[in-house]
Design an enzyme around this catalytic site. Structure first.
Site, mmCIF file in Angstrom:
data_model
loop_
_atom_site.group_PDB
_atom_site.id
_atom_site.type_symbol
_atom_site.label_atom_id
_atom_site.label_comp_id
_atom_site.label_asym_id
_atom_site.label_seq_id
_atom_site.Cartn_x
_atom_site.Cartn_y
_atom_site.Cartn_z
ATOM 1 N N LYS A 105 0.820 -1.218 0.000
ATOM 2 C CA LYS A 105 0.000 0.000 0.000
ATOM 3 C C LYS A 105 0.852 1.265 0.000
ATOM 4 C CE LYS A 105 -4.243 -1.997 1.740
ATOM 5 N NZ LYS A 105 -3.816 -3.413 1.711
HETATM 6 C C1 LIG Z 1 -4.397 -4.444 0.934
HETATM 7 C C2 LIG Z 1 -3.643 -5.717 0.796
HETATM 8 C C3 LIG Z 1 -3.994 -6.693 -0.161
HETATM 9 C C4 LIG Z 1 -5.202 -6.547 -1.057
HETATM 10 O O1 LIG Z 1 -5.052 -5.573 -2.042
HETATM 11 P P1 LIG Z 1 -6.343 -5.013 -2.818
HETATM 12 O O2 LIG Z 1 -5.847 -3.922 -3.673
HETATM 13 O O3 LIG Z 1 -7.274 -4.501 -1.741
HETATM 14 O O4 LIG Z 1 -6.941 -6.130 -3.571
HETATM 15 C C5 LIG Z 1 -3.211 -7.845 -0.245
HETATM 16 N N1 LIG Z 1 -2.152 -8.031 0.564
HETATM 17 C C6 LIG Z 1 -1.778 -7.119 1.494
HETATM 18 C C7 LIG Z 1 -0.608 -7.414 2.367
HETATM 19 C C8 LIG Z 1 -2.492 -5.931 1.645
HETATM 20 O O5 LIG Z 1 -2.124 -5.048 2.586
#
Ligand SMILES: *Cc1c(COP(=O)(O)O)cnc(C)c1O
Length: 485
Positions: free
Chosen positions: A109
């Protein structure tokens, strides 16, 4: 480039408006009205910031190009992401792991949240908005820290993050409680994540509060993953990793590559779809889910049904039943905002909708869904370490499982690795067959002893950092906090 709403495509807004507003007035999501077309070779030999600049300029056409150049350099340049802004690890002959967790909070993120706050500040400038923007975030863990790290210190912005008291891991709590910056605040909320999220939603819906804030030239905003400003930075690493595969002779230029993505809100994988529509030779997009496998069912049957049990799993960032960004794929597939609005209404009212066969068939041309439960995930972590000497976290493990279901060993495939194994050290240690511990720092120490993989500095140093935020509040206190923030 103009943007429209997935639920009313007569609407037209600029990129700045889409990023500042977040959500269209009809409740739909902002989408670009067309996909800019590029050739993959235009990206060969570029650095990560150069790749980002090129992608962003195609989409954010009302932004000053000099600003974009500066912003991507600050977010992804030398010294950022430990110098590994896009690290591609070869796990097997035709299988790679794109490690997206070398940023400040050790989860993918950061790619969106290191950049999007800058895009928001610039959007305000572009639109002549001189007020203060107050960002409120309800988090179960990862998003809160990534948002704090991205918004800390930015002018005209204040941010408050709310997490359920005793509802996060110790590492996640410390990451937030030690956040530096004069414009940040962090609160633990009595209750669980639902209480926290409900509290924040009530603040956003509080019209009296909005009026009071308005009198001070202040406005509330959210940092959640449906904002276009969070999605567009994620397109970049598909282009960059493809160019890297060609440069390393992993594939021949023009070969199709499958990408396998551990999925929650469908943002990360949707960025791959954008890359494909722009002209990148993406083969299949494999949508990996954990036991909350609502998307696996959708991609198999066309039925999206949230009337099912919710499981708390060892890959908590994928514990999601309503994957908001899927709405964008439905719009791009059908170009029919009326139909999308109807499905979303059915979902809100009945908890279920079913896609017509031709729509499902079109989606299946690109997307394949597969799921794995915690036991399969643990076995995968053990197997990857034993067979390939590669250590991955619980979310990435789900994706490795899904990739093996979906592809033959002949197809080149990139798994998106979304978190450092040290973000979930107890689960990873347990998966390797070691005696479990609930002490995360003890687990980190033992994990690095066993595997030789170093603990990321930002996590290792957490215990020494000053704790700034310890307040536990009732959710009824949130409006007051938003007012005084
Ligand atoms: C947020 C997240 C996801 C999922 O990603 P999306 O874009 O919401 O599909 C997968 N793995 C981790 C570690 C995350 O923090």
């Amino acid at each position: 480039m103009e943007y429209t709403s997935t639920r009313n495509d007569a609407l037209r807004v600029s990129a700045s408006e889409a990023i500042l507003k977040g959500l269209a007035p009809d409740g739909g999501l902002f989408v670009p009205v067309e996909f800019p077309q590029v050739k993959p070779e235009e990206f060969y030999g570029l650095t990560y910031p150069q790749t980002a600049e090129k992608v962003l300029r195609l989409f954010l056409t009302d932004y000053d190009p000099d600003f974009l150049k500066r912003a991507v350099e600050e977010a992804y340049g030398a010294g950022c992401f430990s110098g590994k802004a896009d690290f591609l690890a070869r796990v097997e002959e035709k299988l790679w792991s794109l490690e997206l967790w070398h940023g400040p909070t050790c989860a993918f993120k950061d790619y969106a949240l290191q950049l999007m706050p800058k895009l928001l500040v610039e959007a305000k400038r572009n639109l002549g908005d001189t007020g203060t923007t107050k960002i409120l975030v309800a988090t179960s863990g990862d998003t809160g820290k990534a948002a704090l790290a991205g918004y800390a210190g930015l002018p005209g912005i204040r941010i408050a993050v709310f997490y359920p008291n005793a509802g996060t891991s110790e590492v996640q709590r410390l990451q937030m409680a030690t956040q530096e910056g004069g414009n940040v605040a962090v609160y633990a909320v009595e209750g669980n994540f639902d209480d926290t999220q409900t509290g924040v939603k009530h603040v956003f819906a509080d019209t009296a509060l909005a009026r009071q804030l308005g009198q001070k030239n202040e406005r509330l905003s959210s940092a959640n993953s449906i904002n276009w400003g969070r999605l567009v930075p994620q397109i970049v690493y598909y282009f960059y990793s493809y160019a890297q595969l060609v440069a390393q002779n992993g594939i021949a230029a023009g070969d199709a590559v499958d990408y396998c993505v551990p999925t929650g809100n469908f943002g990360d994988i949707l960025a791959g779809y954008y890359a494909k529509r722009m002209g990148l030779p993406v083969g299949r997009l494999i949508c990996a889910s954990n036991q909350n496998n609502v998307l696996t069912e959708l991609l198999e049957t066309g039925r999206y049904d949230v009337r099912r049990p919710f499981y708390k799993t060892e890959s908590p960032s994928m514990d999601i039943l309503v994957s908001s960004n899927l709405e964008r794929l439905l719009y791009h597939t059908t170009q029919d905002a009326g139909a999308v609005a109807l499905w979303m209404q059915q979902l809100a009212q009945d908890g279920v909708y079913t896609l017509p066969e031709n729509v499902l068939a079109k989606i299946q041309e690109t997307f394949f869904g597969a799921c794995a439960d915690d036991a399969q995930g643990r076995a995968e972590i053990r197997a990857r370490f034993a067979q390939n000497g590669y250590l991955c976290d619980t979310h990435t493990a789900v994706a490795f499982c899904a990739a093996r279901t979906a592809i033959s060993s002949e197809d080149p495939c990139v798994v998106l690795s979304t978190a450092s194994p040290y973000k979930f050290p107890c689960a990873v240690l347990g998966a390797l067959g070691e005696e479990r511990t609930a002490d995360e720092f003890d687990a980190m120490r033992r994990l690095t002893e066993k595997t030789g993989v170093p603990v990321p500095e930002s996590l290792a140093s957490l215990r020494e950092k000053e704790i700034r935020f310890t307040q536990v509040i009732d959710k009824n206190e949130m409006p007051e906090i938003a007012l005084l923030l």
